[in-house]
Design a protein around this motif. Structure first.
Motif, PDB file in Angstrom:
ATOM      1  N   UNK A  97       6.152  -1.600  -3.035  1.00 46.62           N
ATOM      2  CA  UNK A  97       5.991  -1.145  -4.330  1.00 46.62           C
ATOM      3  C   UNK A  97       4.852  -0.382  -4.666  1.00 46.62           C
ATOM      4  N   UNK A  98       4.617   0.381  -5.713  1.00 43.98           N
ATOM      5  CA  UNK A  98       3.449   0.903  -6.427  1.00 43.98           C
ATOM      6  C   UNK A  98       2.968   0.086  -7.324  1.00 43.98           C
ATOM      7  N   UNK A  99       1.783  -0.362  -7.588  1.00 41.60           N
ATOM      8  CA  UNK A  99       1.517  -1.150  -8.769  1.00 41.60           C
ATOM      9  C   UNK A  99       1.338  -0.218  -9.903  1.00 41.60           C
ATOM     10  N   UNK A 100       1.741  -0.301 -11.128  1.00 43.76           N
ATOM     11  CA  UNK A 100       1.924   0.267 -12.386  1.00 43.76           C
ATOM     12  C   UNK A 100       0.247   0.851 -12.515  1.00 43.76           C
ATOM     13  N   UNK A 108      -7.607   0.480  -2.865  1.00 46.46           N
ATOM     14  CA  UNK A 108      -6.696   0.325  -1.564  1.00 46.46           C
ATOM     15  C   UNK A 108      -5.876  -0.935  -1.856  1.00 46.46           C
ATOM     16  N   UNK A 109      -5.396  -1.007  -3.158  1.00 41.94           N
ATOM     17  CA  UNK A 109      -4.749  -2.001  -3.542  1.00 41.94           C
ATOM     18  C   UNK A 109      -3.479  -1.590  -4.454  1.00 41.94           C
ATOM     19  N   UNK A 110      -3.517  -0.114  -4.567  1.00 42.87           N
ATOM     20  CA  UNK A 110      -2.502   0.408  -5.554  1.00 42.87           C
ATOM     21  C   UNK A 110      -0.853   0.378  -4.873  1.00 42.87           C
ATOM     22  N   UNK A 111      -0.763   0.132  -3.667  1.00 46.32           N
ATOM     23  CA  UNK A 111       0.445  -0.060  -2.827  1.00 46.32           C
ATOM     24  C   UNK A 111       0.530  -1.412  -2.239  1.00 46.32           C
ATOM     25  N   UNK A 112       1.517  -2.270  -2.691  1.00 45.59           N
ATOM     26  CA  UNK A 112       1.836  -3.513  -2.032  1.00 45.59           C
ATOM     27  C   UNK A 112       3.193  -3.636  -1.422  1.00 45.59           C
ATOM     28  N   UNK A 131      -1.655  -4.635   1.302  1.00 49.35           N
ATOM     29  CA  UNK A 131      -2.053  -3.708   0.226  1.00 49.35           C
ATOM     30  C   UNK A 131      -2.534  -2.365   1.277  1.00 49.35           C
ATOM     31  N   UNK A 132      -2.281  -1.324   0.431  1.00 50.99           N
ATOM     32  CA  UNK A 132      -2.715   0.118   1.123  1.00 50.99           C
ATOM     33  C   UNK A 132      -3.019   1.037  -0.278  1.00 50.99           C
ATOM     34  N   UNK A 137      -0.457   4.181   4.648  1.00 48.43           N
ATOM     35  CA  UNK A 137      -1.674   3.101   5.153  1.00 48.43           C
ATOM     36  C   UNK A 137      -3.106   3.651   4.852  1.00 48.43           C
ATOM     37  N   UNK A 138      -4.101   3.053   5.179  1.00 47.09           N
ATOM     38  CA  UNK A 138      -3.830   1.904   5.870  1.00 47.09           C
ATOM     39  C   UNK A 138      -3.616   0.600   5.538  1.00 47.09           C
ATOM     40  N   UNK A 139      -2.792  -0.353   6.057  1.00 51.62           N
ATOM     41  CA  UNK A 139      -2.511  -1.486   5.374  1.00 51.62           C
ATOM     42  C   UNK A 139      -3.213  -2.514   5.593  1.00 51.62           C
ATOM     43  N   UNK A 140      -3.851  -3.509   4.687  1.00 51.29           N
ATOM     44  CA  UNK A 140      -4.507  -4.457   5.010  1.00 51.29           C
ATOM     45  C   UNK A 140      -3.774  -5.842   4.652  1.00 51.29           C
ATOM     46  N   UNK A 141      -3.803  -6.695   5.480  1.00 48.22           N
ATOM     47  CA  UNK A 141      -3.180  -8.206   5.116  1.00 48.22           C
ATOM     48  C   UNK A 141      -3.906  -9.103   4.231  1.00 48.22           C
TER      49      UNK A 141
END
Length: 465
Positions: A97-100, A108-112, A131-132, A137-141
């Motif tokens: 999901x995309x954070x509103x 780097x946290x707009x997408x979860x 998040x990414x 990406x890049x995705x970070x745990x």
């Protein structure tokens, strides 16, 4: 993250194996669209062709939701905390999901992405967060959000669905088999459970739906979506993954319910099982492939020019002739006049073949005249062959047009019962390779859903003098 040389070599070899997969081997899918209009698909680490080349959530991209190109993996394998808690060899059922924009988060946290880690038949499981800045990406745990143990009663911590309700509250809907479907409040700023301090939470949260132990409590893959006019519909998958798996829907006033089906039966009433209307189940259209066990669906909602939007159901399905083989399908999702979601009998065919403008959808009963190929999901756990049905210019008994493709007619039991609510819309007949009409109808008295494809349109009939 930057891969080491050995890890990079493994990744390159894995991409070579998966280069020709396309839509195949995509299980428990969710799709999103980036700001440039590219679609991204995330799915379980699973393959019908044998062992996976690697793990970390499969990622595909597409320009039209029809042709998919394998892009890679979101993460470099199973994150350490998830592996330590569950012993999982792969990740399941990602929800992205995309954070509103109203929520302040780092770039780097707009997408979860909420991913699941577990093993078959166990509820020693975990839902983790990555998040990414972009779906690519890049995705970070970021660690574990919800956990469960097999020897502790409660929901299984897999199959996450992140939802933001009309009041701006964030929720995580989750659960699979065992204790049913639950919801937990989420901190919008962090993506973790409210009050958890960013640490894993054991749940359970608020109960939304459950099934009796006599059927192994077989409900999972929940997805909550807003209904036109208010409230929420809850899509869930029932039964056996390789055979009788199918998709049902209930509705309620809020994300947290209470949910009930069109007949008023509660989603938490195990004595009423099975609750919900079957919107998609195993079937075969004449001359086409047989589709078995469709389910674990998500819904892609995307804006259209002029301020409207379209919704597409994204789900996996198995080959009826080889149930080990699975792939992603996309289908149009429509809403009846009474606010119930139904889906097209035809997979999505892409731009140029689909008509989104509801103002141009059928406006008169006479437009439904002709011979239809129909599938009735009277029993969700049954594999159903199509049948032929002729509709005259006057339509079904008592048929009335409600505008923008919406129709209603008398109920199924001798007429005069609760009405059937239907939606007719342009579609692409994937078997006959031509433009036509499709229809999906819900009998609000019985909860039975029928879907159809117009295969022989009738000539316009002049009214009698």
């Amino acid at each position: 993250m930057t891969l080491t040389e050995p890890a990079a070599a493994v990744a390159d070899a894995a991409l070579e194996v998966t280069a020709g997969w396309g839509a195949r081997h995509a299980h428990d899918p969710t799709a999103v669209r980036d700001d440039d209009g590219t679609y991204w698909l995330f799915s379980t680490d699973a393959s019908g062709a044998g062992p996976l080349p690697r793990a970390g959530v499969q990622v595909r991209r597409s320009e039209d939701l029809v042709a998919w190109t394998f892009h890679g993996w979101a993460l470099d394998g199973v994150p350490a905390d998830a592996a330590a808690w569950t012993g999982a060899g792969g990740l399941w059922a990602p929800d992205v999901v995309r954070v509103p924009d109203a929520v302040a988060v780092p770039d780097d946290g707009r997408w979860r992405m909420y991913y699941s880690a577990s093993s078959f038949g166990s509820r020693t499981s975990a839902i983790g967060l990555a998040t990414a800045p972009h779906p690519a990406g890049p995705w970070t745990d970021r660690g574990l959000v919800v956990t469960s143990r097999h020897d502790v009663d409660g929901p299984n911590a897999i199959d996450a669905n992140a939802v933001v309700d009309a009041d701006g509250r964030h929720w995580l809907v989750y659960g699979s088999f065992f204790g049913g479907i639950h919801a937990l409040g989420i901190d919008p700023a962090t993506g973790f459970v409210l009050g958890s301090g960013g640490r894993p939470r054991p749940g359970p949260g608020l109960l939304l739906a459950r099934r009796p132990h006599a059927v192994e409590a077989a409900v999972e893959g929940a997805f909550a979506l807003p209904r036109p006019g208010g409230g929420y519909a809850l899509l869930t998958s029932f039964d056996s993954l390789f055979g009788t798996y199918h998709l049902r829907v209930v509705a309620g006033p809020s994300v947290t319910g209470p949910y009930a089906d069109v007949r008023g039966r509660s989603a938490t009433d195990v004595a009423a099982d099975p609750v919900g209307s079957t919107v998609l189940a195993g079937h075969r259209l004449a001359g086409g492939r047989g589709w078995l066990a469709p389910g674990h669906a998500s819904v892609l909602t995307e804006p259209l020019p002029g301020g409207s939007s379209r919704q597409l159901l994204v789900h996996h399905v198995r080959d009826a002739d080889d149930p080990t083989q699975h792939e992603v399908q996309v289908r149009r999702l429509v809403w009846t006049a009474g606010g119930w979601p139904l889906v097209s009998p035809q997979p999505w065919a892409g731009p140029g073949r689909e008509q989104d403008d509801e103002a141009a959808w059928p406006a008169t009963v006479a437009e439904l005249a002709g011979t239809w190929e129909v599938v009735t999901f009277a029993r969700g756990d049954a594999f159903t062959a199509s049948a032929s049905r002729v509709v005259g210019a006057e339509g079904p008994p008592g048929a009335v047009a409600l505008g923008r493709g919406r129709f209603a007619w008398d109920g199924s039991v001798g007429g005069g019962g609760r009405p059937v609510e239907a939606v007719a819309f342009p579609a692409w007949d994937g078997v006959r390779e031509r433009a036509t009409l499709a229809c999906a109808a819900l009998d609000t008295g019985t909860g039975v859903v029928t879907v159809g494809t117009l295969v022989e349109p009738a000539a316009a009939v002049e009214p009698a003098p």
